[in-house]
Scaffold this motif. Structure first.
Motif: not given
Length: 71
Positions: A49-69
């Protein structure tokens, strides 16, 4: 509040210190956006997920995807 990262070194440090956490929320600037994908792949994260913020910043959501999870 999410961490704010403004350079590649800061992104690497953030991911290394949170390695293995299921979901991460981070705020980055435009410069980090340009190097983001190869770096997050190295640490087994995917951008979900990504969201535009003011002043050319971005809020990102990252998810762990390891095969050994599940191990």
């Amino acid at each position: 509040m999410p961490d704010i990262v403004t350079d590649e070194k800061g992104l690497v440090s953030f991911l290394a210190s949170h390695k293995g956490e299921d979901r991460l929320t981070i705020v980055i600037n435009e410069a980090v956006l340009r190097v983001l994908i190869p770096v997050i792949r190295k640490y087994d994260y995917a951008l979900i997920d990504a969201e535009d913020l003011p002043n050319k910043f971005f809020k990102l959501t990252l998810e762990y995807r390891s095969a050994r999870r599940g191990d």
